[in-house]
Design a protein around this motif. Structure first.
Motif, PDB file in Angstrom:
ATOM      1  N   UNK A 437       0.898  -1.323   0.004  1.00 46.14           N
ATOM      2  CA  UNK A 437      -0.090  -0.025   0.004  1.00 46.14           C
ATOM      3  C   UNK A 437       0.812   1.347  -0.011  1.00 46.14           C
ATOM      4  N   UNK A 438       0.206   2.288  -0.474  1.00 46.92           N
ATOM      5  CA  UNK A 438       0.970   3.535  -0.333  1.00 46.92           C
ATOM      6  C   UNK A 438       1.563   4.058   1.154  1.00 46.92           C
ATOM      7  N   UNK A 439       0.970   3.515   1.922  1.00 49.75           N
ATOM      8  CA  UNK A 439       1.119   4.189   3.483  1.00 49.75           C
ATOM      9  C   UNK A 439       2.162   3.497   4.167  1.00 49.75           C
ATOM     10  N   UNK A 440       2.249   2.259   3.775  1.00 45.50           N
ATOM     11  CA  UNK A 440       2.967   1.033   4.407  1.00 45.50           C
ATOM     12  C   UNK A 440       4.249   0.768   3.734  1.00 45.50           C
TER      13      UNK A 440
END
Ligand SMILES: *[C@@H]1O[C@H](CO)[C@@H](O)[C@H](O)[C@H]1NC(C)=O
Ligand SMILES: *[C@@H]1O[C@H](CO)[C@@H](O)[C@H](O)[C@H]1NC(C)=O
Ligand SMILES: *[C@@H]1O[C@H](CO)[C@@H](O)[C@H](O)[C@H]1NC(C)=O
Ligand SMILES: *[C@@H]1O[C@H](CO)[C@@H](O)[C@H](O)[C@H]1NC(C)=O
Ligand SMILES: *[C@@H]1O[C@H](CO)[C@@H](O)[C@H](O)[C@H]1NC(C)=O
Length: 509
Positions: A437-440
């Motif tokens: 994912x973009x955040x992790x």
């Protein structure tokens, strides 16, 4: 080359709501005229295509070799796919879909493991000796050669009988093993350049047979550049093919003591091969006796003549022996080679699973190291790759009992090895990292298997949605562990002493 590229999966085009107006009608009319034009051209071109297929797809034609024939002309006869490992490297085609090897977005290959057979070579000493003995009897003045064998009047063996290049790589003609190995190195570098360390030498491995060491060196020239040794870009590690290494080997057939001596071990395949040789060569011998008057052919003589088609092709680019036999006879020869592999070190041999487990287990262990972004290349013999197939059960027969008949050819078998272990045949495992994912920043890892560039399905493993034939790394590791439990400990299976090495220790960067 059809290895995974760093491209995204094709997305379905978004479909805007159609406007019902004149443009649509016009477009439809235009579409039908385009269709008519395409259809007309197709029928006009058909005879041309047929001629083309006849001239370029007969075994050694360029298109048939690079694999275009099967997609363009589905029924074409391709001799190289029936030479049972005596032919040049070919891409795997049987059961392969070449359009599905792309990677999903945000995924990239971050480890590569290859197990490769040596490149194109001359016959071994024992096969070569058999050939020379046969040629001497055939070219004797008391034998009259006619018809399909009349070419022998003016034919000479493809390596000098007084100083034969037996066991060596071929170095001439379009299928020179030396060139193929370097070319393969170059091609793989294009795919895996991002995995090569600039900071330290990359190790790669070969068993000790000269043809494998030579192959590794030529491959190294292509992959690391011709200066790899002096520049320190790479380091070739040679693993001796000696019995004393126990499980710490690339060639378990040499170290598995019981396999070397038991009737159901290494020799099992040769017994099965002989049973079938006696069946399938009989009508061929009767036919060819008319073209070599005064000669009596044994089953081994016929088999030797068929072998020479492949081996002469490797040395000279073509061979008159290839035209001596019918397509059906080649299918029977192909089956003979499949039988040999099946029972010598494949699913029909009870030692094979434990033998193939060694490299697979060392490989899955390397895949646990998430910080390692490396390539691992090893060079061995066909008899060391076939056990890995047996451990993975990728081409096993459908029934639980792994058997192939020796009294007739099993046409609908899954076990076909001509495009698995041709000269230079290779298995490649890719470990693939996908961003979650973009955040992790965490990544999920997957594994894919290629056999001679064909993406293979790993049977018995959960599939991954939208990621053709990939499996989760954790599933793969569980699967390999279960294979190990099923086939048993190498030392026990092979009757090795307790202090023998129990696993591969050298395979790491
Ligand atoms: C080949 O792969 C493509 C892309 O994944 C897929 O759309 C197609 O159905 C596959 N064809 C076959 C015969 O499996
Ligand atoms: C076979 O290969 C070896 C090692 O490369 C070489 O020394 C030898 O001359 C070759 N033999 C022939 C007959 O080509
Ligand atoms: C032909 O000559 C070879 C070698 O001299 C001999 O072994 C063979 O028996 C002869 N064949 C016939 C049919 O006389
Ligand atoms: C993981 O791989 C890296 C790079 O090859 C190596 O330096 C490191 O020692 C490895 N770690 C383990 C636990 O093997
Ligand atoms: C298999 O790999 C595991 C580590 O993942 C190791 O502990 C074990 O000794 C290995 N066994 C063999 C036979 O390679």
């Amino acid at each position: 080359m059809s290895l995974g590229k760093n491209t995204s999966l094709p997305m379905p085009p978004s479909s805007p709501r159609p406007k019902r107006n004149r443009t649509v009608t016009w477009m439809m009319q235009r579409k039908s005229s385009v269709l008519i034009f395409v259809l007309l051209s197709f029928f006009l071109l058909l005879p041309l295509l047929r001629t083309l297929r006849a001239s370029v797809c007969t075994g050694s034609g360029f298109l048939s070799v690079i694999g275009i024939c099967p997609t363009v002309f589905t029924n074409a006869w391709r001799l190289f796919y029936h030479l049972g490992g005596n032919g040049p490297w070919i891409p795997k085609i049987d059961g392969i879909n070449y359009s599905d090897a792309s990677l999903p977005e945000h995924c990239s290959v971050d480890q590569v493991h290859m197990l490769s057979r040596h490149a194109e070579r001359y016959p071994t000493k024992s096969a070569g000796g058999r050939h020379l003995d046969l040629i001497e009897r055939l070219q004797n003045s008391n034998v009259t050669l006619t018809g399909s064998l009349s070419f022998l009047e003016a034919w000479a063996y493809f390596t000098e009988p007084s100083d034969p290049a037996f066991e060596n790589l071929t170095a001439s003609g379009p299928y020179a093993g030396t060139h193929q190995a370097t070319h393969t190195g170059k091609a793989l570098r294009q795919h895996y350049d991002h995995l090569v360390s600039k900071a330290r030498p990359t190790k790669f491995w070969s068993c000790s047979a000269s043809r494998d060491v030579q192959t590794a060196r030529y491959f190294g020239d292509g992959f690391f550049g011709p200066e790899w040794e002096v520049s320190g870009a790479a380091e070739l590690v040679v693993i001796p093919e000696v019995a004393s290494r126990g499980a710490d080997t690339l060639t378990p057939g040499d170290t598995c003591s019981k396999y070397r001596t038991a009737p159901t071990g290494h020799d099992y395949g040769y017994g099965k091969l002989e049973q079938w040789q006696k069946v399938f060569t009989k009508p061929i011998g009767q036919r060819l006796a008319q073209d070599a008057i005064g000669m009596e052919f044994s089953h081994l003589d016929i088999y030797s003549m068929m072998e020479m088609c492949g081996f002469e092709t490797l040395a000279r680019g073509a061979s008159p022996w290839c035209d001596v036999f019918t397509q059906e006879e080649w299918l029977h020869f192909e089956y003979a080679r499949d039988l040999l592999h099946f029972y010598r070190a494949g699913p029909g041999n009870s030692y094979a699973g434990a033998m193939g487990f060694l490299w697979l287990n060392a490989t899955q262990d390397l895949m646990s190291n998430k910080t390692s972004k490396d390539v691992y290349f090893s060079f061995v013999h066909d008899g060391d790759i076939v056990p890995v197939m047996a451990t993975l059960q990728v081409l096993n027969e459908r029934l639980i009992l792994q058997e192939l008949p020796t009294g007739h050819m099993k046409e609908d078998r899954r076990w076909r090895t001509s495009d698995v272990v041709p000269m230079g045949g290779r298995l490649i495992f890719e470990r693939i990292a996908c961003e979650q994912g973009i955040k992790t920043s965490s990544k999920e890892h997957f594994v894919r298997l290629f056999i001679n560039d064909g993406l293979m399905k790993l049977p018995g493993l959960p599939s991954v949605q939208h990621f053709e034939h990939a499996v989760r790394l954790t599933d793969f590791q569980k699967f390999i562990a279960s294979r190990g439990e099923f086939f048993g400990d190498f030392r026990e299976v092979c009757s090795l002493p307790e202090d023998a090495a129990d696993r591969i220790t050298f395979l790491h960067q």
